[in-house]
Motif scaffolding. Structure first.
Motif, mmCIF file in Angstrom:
data_model
loop_
_atom_site.group_PDB
_atom_site.id
_atom_site.type_symbol
_atom_site.label_atom_id
_atom_site.label_comp_id
_atom_site.label_asym_id
_atom_site.label_seq_id
_atom_site.Cartn_x
_atom_site.Cartn_y
_atom_site.Cartn_z
ATOM 1 N N ILE A 105 38.555 55.186 -24.467
ATOM 2 C CA ILE A 105 39.352 54.023 -24.761
ATOM 3 C C ILE A 105 39.848 53.546 -23.530
ATOM 4 C CG2 ILE A 105 41.523 53.481 -25.958
ATOM 5 C CD1 ILE A 105 40.884 55.133 -27.991
ATOM 6 N N ASN A 106 40.560 54.441 -22.745
ATOM 7 C CA ASN A 106 41.081 53.922 -21.234
ATOM 8 C C ASN A 106 39.805 53.339 -20.315
ATOM 9 O OD1 ASN A 106 43.388 55.010 -21.821
ATOM 10 N ND2 ASN A 106 43.068 56.857 -20.473
ATOM 11 N N LEU A 107 38.742 53.854 -20.336
ATOM 12 C CA LEU A 107 37.518 53.635 -19.590
ATOM 13 C C LEU A 107 37.056 52.019 -20.047
ATOM 14 C CD1 LEU A 107 35.886 54.236 -17.287
ATOM 15 C CD2 LEU A 107 34.256 55.324 -18.695
ATOM 16 N N ASN A 108 36.841 51.739 -21.515
ATOM 17 C CA ASN A 108 36.704 50.517 -21.951
ATOM 18 C C ASN A 108 37.497 49.439 -21.508
ATOM 19 O OD1 ASN A 108 34.210 51.499 -23.103
ATOM 20 N ND2 ASN A 108 35.211 51.716 -25.086
ATOM 21 N N ARG A 109 38.790 49.886 -21.454
ATOM 22 C CA ARG A 109 39.815 49.102 -21.219
ATOM 23 C C ARG A 109 39.987 48.543 -19.671
ATOM 24 N NH1 ARG A 109 44.536 51.820 -24.852
ATOM 25 N NH2 ARG A 109 44.318 50.562 -26.654
ATOM 26 N N GLU A 110 39.385 49.435 -18.959
ATOM 27 C CA GLU A 110 39.414 49.003 -17.468
ATOM 28 C C GLU A 110 38.124 48.292 -16.904
ATOM 29 O OE1 GLU A 110 39.135 53.008 -15.659
ATOM 30 O OE2 GLU A 110 41.231 53.735 -16.112
ATOM 31 N N ASP A 111 36.972 48.602 -17.580
ATOM 32 C CA ASP A 111 35.816 47.885 -17.284
ATOM 33 C C ASP A 111 35.340 46.805 -18.345
ATOM 34 O OD1 ASP A 111 34.441 49.558 -19.020
ATOM 35 O OD2 ASP A 111 33.468 50.711 -17.485
ATOM 36 N N GLY A 112 35.679 46.996 -19.394
ATOM 37 C CA GLY A 112 35.491 45.971 -20.301
ATOM 38 C C GLY A 112 34.143 46.623 -21.072
ATOM 39 N N GLY A 113 33.916 47.746 -21.108
ATOM 40 C CA GLY A 113 32.641 48.461 -21.785
ATOM 41 C C GLY A 113 32.656 48.550 -23.415
ATOM 42 N N ARG A 114 31.622 48.603 -23.887
ATOM 43 C CA ARG A 114 31.794 49.043 -25.508
ATOM 44 C C ARG A 114 31.268 50.069 -25.793
ATOM 45 N NH1 ARG A 114 34.543 45.089 -28.040
ATOM 46 N NH2 ARG A 114 33.057 44.853 -29.716
ATOM 47 N N ARG A 115 31.714 51.090 -24.980
ATOM 48 C CA ARG A 115 31.239 52.499 -25.631
ATOM 49 C C ARG A 115 32.067 52.913 -26.812
ATOM 50 N NH1 ARG A 115 33.104 52.198 -20.537
ATOM 51 N NH2 ARG A 115 31.804 52.265 -18.883
ATOM 52 N N ARG A 116 31.253 53.710 -27.535
ATOM 53 C CA ARG A 116 31.709 54.289 -28.755
ATOM 54 C C ARG A 116 31.834 55.874 -28.680
ATOM 55 N NH1 ARG A 116 27.569 52.405 -33.136
ATOM 56 N NH2 ARG A 116 26.216 52.714 -30.977
ATOM 57 N N PHE A 117 32.588 56.353 -29.464
ATOM 58 C CA PHE A 117 32.606 57.791 -29.329
ATOM 59 C C PHE A 117 32.635 58.527 -30.661
ATOM 60 C CE2 PHE A 117 37.021 56.167 -29.170
ATOM 61 C CZ PHE A 117 37.677 56.925 -30.262
ATOM 62 N N ILE A 118 32.063 59.769 -30.839
ATOM 63 C CA ILE A 118 32.089 60.579 -32.156
ATOM 64 C C ILE A 118 32.845 61.981 -31.636
ATOM 65 C CG2 ILE A 118 30.694 61.837 -33.680
ATOM 66 C CD1 ILE A 118 28.615 59.648 -33.630
ATOM 67 N N LEU A 119 33.849 62.304 -32.205
ATOM 68 C CA LEU A 119 34.676 63.652 -32.113
ATOM 69 C C LEU A 119 34.445 64.452 -33.365
ATOM 70 C CD1 LEU A 119 37.935 61.995 -30.809
ATOM 71 C CD2 LEU A 119 35.926 62.563 -29.545
ATOM 72 N N VAL A 120 34.007 65.670 -33.043
ATOM 73 C CA VAL A 120 33.843 66.660 -34.024
ATOM 74 C C VAL A 120 35.036 67.895 -33.886
ATOM 75 C CG1 VAL A 120 32.311 68.054 -35.214
ATOM 76 C CG2 VAL A 120 31.603 65.928 -34.294
ATOM 77 N N GLU A 121 35.547 67.945 -34.964
ATOM 78 C CA GLU A 121 36.548 69.095 -34.919
ATOM 79 C C GLU A 121 36.993 69.665 -36.200
ATOM 80 O OE1 GLU A 121 38.371 72.009 -33.891
ATOM 81 O OE2 GLU A 121 38.287 70.366 -32.169
ATOM 82 N N MET A 122 36.925 71.042 -36.083
ATOM 83 C CA MET A 122 37.085 71.527 -37.843
ATOM 84 C C MET A 122 38.576 72.485 -37.691
ATOM 85 S SD MET A 122 34.755 74.875 -37.499
ATOM 86 C CE MET A 122 35.044 75.633 -38.630
ATOM 87 N N GLY A 123 39.252 72.623 -36.540
ATOM 88 C CA GLY A 123 40.494 72.861 -36.373
ATOM 89 C C GLY A 123 41.583 72.077 -37.310
ATOM 90 N N GLU A 124 42.619 73.071 -37.909
ATOM 91 C CA GLU A 124 43.637 72.626 -38.686
ATOM 92 C C GLU A 124 44.434 71.345 -37.880
ATOM 93 O OE1 GLU A 124 45.963 75.709 -39.972
ATOM 94 O OE2 GLU A 124 44.171 76.592 -41.401
ATOM 95 N N TYR A 125 44.388 71.706 -36.561
ATOM 96 C CA TYR A 125 45.319 70.670 -35.531
ATOM 97 C C TYR A 125 44.597 69.187 -35.744
ATOM 98 C CZ TYR A 125 41.910 72.887 -32.565
ATOM 99 O OH TYR A 125 40.780 73.368 -31.911
ATOM 100 N N PHE A 126 43.425 69.112 -36.317
ATOM 101 C CA PHE A 126 42.787 67.495 -36.340
ATOM 102 C C PHE A 126 43.989 66.593 -36.880
ATOM 103 C CE2 PHE A 126 40.771 64.202 -38.447
ATOM 104 C CZ PHE A 126 39.826 63.620 -37.453
ATOM 105 N N ASP A 127 44.532 66.867 -38.098
ATOM 106 C CA ASP A 127 45.519 65.985 -38.652
ATOM 107 C C ASP A 127 46.793 65.962 -37.700
ATOM 108 O OD1 ASP A 127 44.093 64.781 -40.911
ATOM 109 O OD2 ASP A 127 44.011 66.980 -41.534
ATOM 110 N N THR A 128 47.158 67.024 -37.064
ATOM 111 C CA THR A 128 48.515 67.061 -36.388
ATOM 112 C C THR A 128 48.461 66.349 -35.054
ATOM 113 O OG1 THR A 128 48.354 69.399 -36.102
ATOM 114 C CG2 THR A 128 49.445 68.576 -38.091
ATOM 115 N N VAL A 129 47.396 66.803 -34.193
ATOM 116 C CA VAL A 129 47.264 66.530 -32.655
ATOM 117 C C VAL A 129 46.217 65.502 -32.630
ATOM 118 C CG1 VAL A 129 46.687 67.609 -30.501
ATOM 119 C CG2 VAL A 129 47.860 68.771 -32.253
ATOM 120 N N LEU A 130 44.791 65.781 -32.833
ATOM 121 C CA LEU A 130 43.789 64.908 -32.209
ATOM 122 C C LEU A 130 44.101 63.540 -32.747
ATOM 123 C CD1 LEU A 130 40.330 65.757 -32.486
ATOM 124 C CD2 LEU A 130 40.827 63.449 -33.093
#
Length: 283
Positions: free
Chosen positions: A46-71
Motif C-alpha cells: 500500500i505504501n509503495l503504490n502511494r509513492e510511485d502510483g503503482g497498481r500492485r495487489r497483494f494476497i496475505l495468508v494467515e491462520m493465526g488467531e491474531y488475524f482478526d485482532t492484529v493483521l
C-alpha cells in the motif's frame, strides 16, 4: 506468551517495500505472502503504490488467531490513511494518496473440517444410529455421501432461493455462531470469473445483485442473483421484464441466475455451483 508476542510483533515495512520495489517491473504485480503475520507485506505494498502510483495487489495468508485482532485492523487503518499514532489517524490522506489507496480489501475464510462437522444434518434417523454404532469411520466413508447430501456444508441448493440469507455455523473464539456466507463471491471464484462490475438494482423491494466479467476462456458472463422464494409464474414474468429493461444480461455470452427464470438465454447456476464445489468427487 513472549513467543506469541514476538511472532505477531509488527515489523517496519521499509525493508519489504525495498524488496518489492527491486522485483517490480511495471508496478502491476501481484505480491503473495503465505505467512502474513501482522500484515507487514500488505502495509508495504500500500505504501509503495502511494509513492510511485503503482497498481500492485497483494494476497496475505494467515491462520493465526491474531488475524482478526492484529493483521486485519492494521490493513484497515493503513488503507484509510498513511500515518497513525496511539490508534488514531495522525493525518488524513492527501487527495493523491487517497486516489492511490486500495478501493476494497476482500477477506476470504476457508471452511475448516470442524466447521463442516458443525453444519452436518441427517436426512434419516438411521444415519444418526449408524454414526453411534460405527463412529467416525462410517461418517467419513459413507455418511458424508448419503445421509448428509442436503447439509449446508455440502451446499443446500434449495436455499439458493434466498442467497443473501445463507448461513453456516462457524467456530470462532471458543464458540459456535451462525455467520452469513457470501455465495455470489464464492460462485465467481468457482467459475473463474474476473469481475469487472458489481451492480445492485431494485425492483421496488426486490434486490438484484449482478456481476459482469470475463472467464479464463474469454467468455463474457453475467451472474444475476435475486430472492425467488415463493415466486409464482407472474413473478418470474416480471423478473424477466425487469432484467430486460435494465439490460442486466445485455451483451453477455453466458447468463447465470440462481433458481428458475424466464430470462431468455439464462441458465440456472444451482447445478453448476454444486458441481464446481465438489469437482473430482461425488456431486
Amino acid at each position: 506468551m513472549k513467543a506469541y508476542l514476538d511472532q505477531v510483533k509488527p515489523k517496519p515495512p521499509g525493508l519489504i517495500e525495498r524488496i518489492v520495489s527491486l522485483s517490480s517491473i511495471n508496478g502491476q504485480e501481484l505480491v503473495l505472502d503465505f505467512f502474513a503475520g501482522s500484515g507487514t507485506t500488505g502495509h508495504a505494498v500500500i505504501n509503495l503504490n502511494r509513492e510511485d502510483g503503482g497498481r500492485r495487489r497483494f494476497i496475505l495468508v494467515e491462520m493465526g488467531e491474531y488475524f482478526d485482532t492484529v493483521l486485519l485492523p492494521r490493513i484497515k487503518k493503513v488503507t484509510f490513511t498513511p500515518e497513525w499514532k496511539d490508534g488514531k489517524p495522525k493525518r488524513l490522506a492527501t487527495p493523491e494518496e487517497a486516489e492511490r489507496s486500495p478501493r476494497i480489501v476482500k477477506v476470504m475464510r476457508l471452511e475448516s473440517y470442524e466447521d463442516t462437522l458443525n453444519n452436518i444434518t441427517f436426512d434419516e434417523e438411521s444415519g444418526q444410529k449408524a454414526l453411534e454404532l460405527f463412529g467416525d469411520e462410517y461418517l467419513l466413508r459413507y455418511m458424508l455421501h448419503w445421509e448428509t447430501k442436503k447439509s449446508e456444508p455440502l451446499l443446500d441448493v434449495e436455499k439458493l432461493q434466498s442467497p443473501f440469507a445463507y448461513k453456516l455455523r462457524i467456530y470462532r473464539d471458543g464458540e459456535v455462531r451462525e455467520q452469513p456466507v457470501d455465495l455470489p463471491e464464492t460462485f465467481n471464484y468457482l467459475i473463474g470469473l474476473d469481475v469487472e462490475t458489481r451492480r445492485v438494482d431494485y425492483d421496488e423491494n426486490r434486490r438484484y445483485l449482478t456481476y459482469r466479467g470475463t472467464t479464463r476462456n474469454g467468455r463474457k458472463v453475467a451472474v444475476i442473483w435475486r430472492e425467488t422464494a415463493g415466486w409464482t409464474q407472474e413473478d418470474y414474468e416480471r423478473d424477466a421484464r425487469f432484467v430486460d429493461e435494465r439490460g442486466l444480461a445485455k451483451g453477455a455470452d453466458e447468463v447465470y441466475v440462481n433458481g428458475d427464470s424466464f430470462i431468455p438465454g439464462a441458465q440456472s447456476l444451482d447445478g453448476v455451483f454444486k458441481t464446481r464445489m465438489f469437482a473430482g468427487g461425488e456431486v
